[in-house]
Design a protein around this motif. Structure first.
Motif, PDB file in Angstrom:
ATOM      1  N   GLY A   1       0.819  -1.209   0.000  1.00  0.00           N
ATOM      2  CA  GLY A   1       0.000   0.000   0.000  1.00  0.00           C
ATOM      3  C   GLY A   1       0.855   1.262   0.000  1.00  0.00           C
ATOM      4  O   GLY A   1       2.060   1.241  -0.220  1.00  0.00           O
ATOM      5  N   THR A   2       0.205   2.400   0.254  1.00  0.00           N
ATOM      6  CA  THR A   2       0.887   3.691   0.256  1.00  0.00           C
ATOM      7  C   THR A   2       0.737   4.331   1.626  1.00  0.00           C
ATOM      8  O   THR A   2      -0.371   4.398   2.167  1.00  0.00           O
ATOM      9  N   ALA A   3       1.829   4.815   2.181  1.00  0.00           N
ATOM     10  CA  ALA A   3       1.780   5.433   3.507  1.00  0.00           C
ATOM     11  C   ALA A   3       1.276   6.866   3.419  1.00  0.00           C
ATOM     12  O   ALA A   3       0.198   7.188   3.916  1.00  0.00           O
ATOM     13  N   VAL A   4       2.023   7.751   2.773  1.00  0.00           N
ATOM     14  CA  VAL A   4       1.682   9.174   2.744  1.00  0.00           C
ATOM     15  C   VAL A   4       0.808   9.466   1.529  1.00  0.00           C
ATOM     16  O   VAL A   4       1.259   9.424   0.391  1.00  0.00           O
ATOM     17  N   LEU A   5      -0.465   9.763   1.786  1.00  0.00           N
ATOM     18  CA  LEU A   5      -1.384  10.127   0.707  1.00  0.00           C
ATOM     19  C   LEU A   5      -1.368  11.622   0.442  1.00  0.00           C
ATOM     20  O   LEU A   5      -1.547  12.066  -0.693  1.00  0.00           O
ATOM     21  N   ALA A   6      -1.191  12.417   1.478  1.00  0.00           N
ATOM     22  CA  ALA A   6      -1.145  13.874   1.353  1.00  0.00           C
ATOM     23  C   ALA A   6      -0.571  14.451   2.629  1.00  0.00           C
ATOM     24  O   ALA A   6      -0.735  13.876   3.709  1.00  0.00           O
ATOM     25  N   SER A   7       0.111  15.575   2.530  1.00  0.00           N
ATOM     26  CA  SER A   7       0.589  16.292   3.710  1.00  0.00           C
ATOM     27  C   SER A   7       0.733  17.767   3.356  1.00  0.00           C
ATOM     28  O   SER A   7       1.110  18.115   2.233  1.00  0.00           O
ATOM     29  N   LYS A   8       0.435  18.632   4.307  1.00  0.00           N
ATOM     30  CA  LYS A   8       0.528  20.069   4.065  1.00  0.00           C
ATOM     31  C   LYS A   8       0.415  20.823   5.376  1.00  0.00           C
ATOM     32  O   LYS A   8      -0.049  20.289   6.381  1.00  0.00           O
TER      33      LYS A   8
ATOM     34  N   LYS B   1       5.872  -1.842   5.168  1.00  0.00           N
ATOM     35  CA  LYS B   1       7.166  -2.079   5.811  1.00  0.00           C
ATOM     36  C   LYS B   1       7.930  -0.769   5.883  1.00  0.00           C
ATOM     37  O   LYS B   1       7.960   0.004   4.939  1.00  0.00           O
ATOM     38  N   LEU B   2       8.553  -0.530   7.009  1.00  0.00           N
ATOM     39  CA  LEU B   2       9.231   0.745   7.239  1.00  0.00           C
ATOM     40  C   LEU B   2      10.313   1.005   6.198  1.00  0.00           C
ATOM     41  O   LEU B   2      10.495   2.140   5.747  1.00  0.00           O
ATOM     42  N   SER B   3      11.009  -0.032   5.788  1.00  0.00           N
ATOM     43  CA  SER B   3      12.096   0.156   4.823  1.00  0.00           C
ATOM     44  C   SER B   3      11.608   0.722   3.497  1.00  0.00           C
ATOM     45  O   SER B   3      12.365   1.373   2.779  1.00  0.00           O
ATOM     46  N   THR B   4      10.327   0.498   3.175  1.00  0.00           N
ATOM     47  CA  THR B   4       9.797   0.978   1.896  1.00  0.00           C
ATOM     48  C   THR B   4       9.203   2.378   1.977  1.00  0.00           C
ATOM     49  O   THR B   4       8.944   2.989   0.950  1.00  0.00           O
TER      50      THR B   4
ATOM     51  N   ALA C   1       9.761   8.653   2.567  1.00  0.00           N
ATOM     52  CA  ALA C   1       8.591   9.500   2.343  1.00  0.00           C
ATOM     53  C   ALA C   1       8.073  10.085   3.646  1.00  0.00           C
ATOM     54  O   ALA C   1       7.667  11.259   3.707  1.00  0.00           O
ATOM     55  N   LEU C   2       8.078   9.300   4.704  1.00  0.00           N
ATOM     56  CA  LEU C   2       7.639   9.796   6.006  1.00  0.00           C
ATOM     57  C   LEU C   2       8.573  10.882   6.523  1.00  0.00           C
ATOM     58  O   LEU C   2       8.129  11.927   7.024  1.00  0.00           O
ATOM     59  N   ASP C   3       9.863  10.648   6.406  1.00  0.00           N
ATOM     60  CA  ASP C   3      10.839  11.637   6.872  1.00  0.00           C
ATOM     61  C   ASP C   3      10.675  12.971   6.143  1.00  0.00           C
ATOM     62  O   ASP C   3      10.718  14.045   6.759  1.00  0.00           O
ATOM     63  N   GLU C   4      10.481  12.895   4.837  1.00  0.00           N
ATOM     64  CA  GLU C   4      10.324  14.118   4.050  1.00  0.00           C
ATOM     65  C   GLU C   4       9.061  14.876   4.443  1.00  0.00           C
ATOM     66  O   GLU C   4       9.092  16.102   4.626  1.00  0.00           O
TER      67      GLU C   4
ATOM     68  N   GLU D   1       5.872  -1.761  13.342  1.00  0.00           N
ATOM     69  CA  GLU D   1       7.142  -1.031  13.300  1.00  0.00           C
ATOM     70  C   GLU D   1       6.969   0.327  12.632  1.00  0.00           C
ATOM     71  O   GLU D   1       7.537   1.337  13.067  1.00  0.00           O
ATOM     72  N   THR D   2       6.154   0.391  11.573  1.00  0.00           N
ATOM     73  CA  THR D   2       5.937   1.648  10.855  1.00  0.00           C
ATOM     74  C   THR D   2       5.068   2.589  11.666  1.00  0.00           C
ATOM     75  O   THR D   2       5.340   3.795  11.749  1.00  0.00           O
ATOM     76  N   ALA D   3       4.008   2.065  12.287  1.00  0.00           N
ATOM     77  CA  ALA D   3       3.163   2.902  13.147  1.00  0.00           C
ATOM     78  C   ALA D   3       3.974   3.471  14.301  1.00  0.00           C
ATOM     79  O   ALA D   3       3.808   4.639  14.687  1.00  0.00           O
ATOM     80  N   GLU D   4       4.853   2.658  14.847  1.00  0.00           N
ATOM     81  CA  GLU D   4       5.717   3.106  15.941  1.00  0.00           C
ATOM     82  C   GLU D   4       6.653   4.231  15.467  1.00  0.00           C
ATOM     83  O   GLU D   4       6.862   5.223  16.183  1.00  0.00           O
TER      84      GLU D   4
END
Length: 425
Positions: free
Chosen positions: A138-145, A164-167, A171-174, A200-203
């Motif tokens: 799936g996709t983690a970040v759909l939108a951010s602003k 999975k966090l590695s994938t 994108a989350l960091d950015e 792990e990703t939610a954490e």
């Protein structure tokens, strides 16, 4: 906290040949219990036995299960249907035995016909080096602003799933680095389409949100049944423990198995370890729906003891449990295996989390639009122009109900997977 081990589960080491009578290599639940299942039978009969015997040790609510002789799976499921229909029927019956005294119904009361709310069985086995990785990430970040409302900057991020966090780490960091640039005091996290994924990703997302002052504080714990916590699960000797490369791991001079994993509360308590530069958040607003489940709910629960948390939208699914895969013959079985508790020991959201602001949204909202119903309600709360006592709305449109396939384990968006289990020291 660093978690260096990942789990991959491989085929149960029962010797099964064809569909005719054969001999079973493992026959008892534990050393203290009598021989509980026959040593000869068909392949289907051995699978029926194994599903029950694994549940007897691994299932979160195994205290509600009768003895093998009383349950008698071989006789109970004669003539039910195809093999997979029979095995799923058995798993369903097991899942309905533990009653939630608060509701008077089973904890795994089905959402749709004879399918447990949490546990699952799928045709297909995990191979070395794959396991849960075969799931659709799936996709983690759909939108951010950043949204300017008066003199206040509000951070907004829509998270579609927890792959999975590695994938998804980059994108989350950015996204969170951009949000941190305005030092917002409030963040709106849109989880209305997020059915969960990897803990792990939610954490990691929780660690991006919190300030550094929470370092070392308890985020959540995974609580297994007492037999698991005490290491009294010899049946898991038939499930190899493999490293991140799908290779066997040596433990006490032999190949490690899942029976060697540390299932204690202390060994499965996770603490905050700040990530990123966002240090200013004081209040958190979650946009939720009936599709918000599993690891998404864990994220909400983990932040509740430390922030002013408000929920906007519709009641969440209600899944404070997780699992790891167990392979039996050609099937993968996902038994509810651990309970998620936050720092306050709270886990009682089996029937879902009730929103502070009840809103029925539209099917395809424009994510990040300040005029969108749910986000507008969150902004109004942040600005103080809306009060909770007058916040229940009846609007046109709806958020789609959970579909049957939401519960299918082959969709990562419906599960709470633990891939960081560690061996006992």
């Amino acid at each position: 906290m660093q978690h260096s081990f990942k789990i991959y589960i491989t085929l149960l080491t029962l010797i099964l040949t064809g569909t005719s009578a054969c001999k079973k290599t493992q026959v008892s639940v534990n050393d203290a219990e009598e021989i509980v299942s026959p040593t000869t039978g068909t392949r289907s009969q051995f699978t029926l036995d194994s599903i029950f015997l694994y549940a007897k040790q691994v299932y979160l609510w195994n205290d509600a299960l009768p003895s093998y002789a009383e349950f008698n799976p071989r006789q109970k499921y004669v003539g039910v249907g195809s093999d997979i229909t029979t095995f799923r029927k058995e798993l369903f019956d097991i899942s309905q035995l533990k009653i939630n005294v608060a509701t008077g119904s089973p904890y795994e009361l089905p959402v749709y016909f004879e399918n447990p709310k949490y546990s699952n069985l799928q045709l297909g086995k995990s191979l070395p080096g794959t396991s849960a990785e075969v799931l659709n990430p799936g996709t983690a970040v759909l939108a951010s602003k950043l949204i300017a409302t008066g003199s206040v900057q509000v951070a907004y991020i829509a998270l579609g799933s927890f792959p999975k966090l590695s994938t998804t780490k980059a994108a989350l960091d950015e996204a969170f680095a951009d949000l941190a640039s305005a030092n917002p005091k409030a963040i709106v996290i849109d989880l209305r389409s997020n059915g969960g994924g990897y803990l792990e990703t939610a954490e990691y997302i929780a660690n991006l949100i919190v300030p550094g002052s929470l370092n070392g504080k308890v985020m959540y714990s995974e609580v297994f049944n007492s037999a698991m916590q005490n290491g009294a699960v010899p049946i898991l000797k038939h499930q190899p423990y493999l490293d991140a490369n799908g290779k066997t791991t040596i433990y006490n001079g032999r190949n490690a198995t899942m029976a060697d994993v540390d299932y204690s509360v202390a060994g499965n308590t996770y603490k905050f370890s700040k990530k990123g530069n966002l240090q200013s958040i004081q209040s958190v607003y979650f946009i939720v729906s009936g599709n918000t489940a599993s690891a998404s709910e864990m994220l909400i629960s983990a932040l509740k003891p430390y922030f002013d948390v408000k929920l906007i939208g519709e009641k969440t699914y209600g899944k404070p449990v997780g699992f790891f895969g167990i392979n039996i013959d050609q099937y993968s079985v996902y038994l509810s295996s651990f309970l998620i508790k936050n720092a306050n020991g709270w886990s009682d959201y089996f029937t879902g989390m009730q929103p502070d602001v009840m809103i029925k949204g539209v099917d395809n909202p424009v994510l990040g639009d300040p005029d969108e119903l749910c986000l507008n309600a969150a902004i109004s709360l942040i600005n103080g122009t809306r009060t909770l006592t007058a916040s229940k709305l009846a609007t046109t449109g709806r958020i789609a109900n959970i579909k049957a396939d939401l519960l299918q384990v082959n969709n990562v968006e419906s599960v709470m997977l633990e891939n960081r289990l560690r061996l006992r020291k």
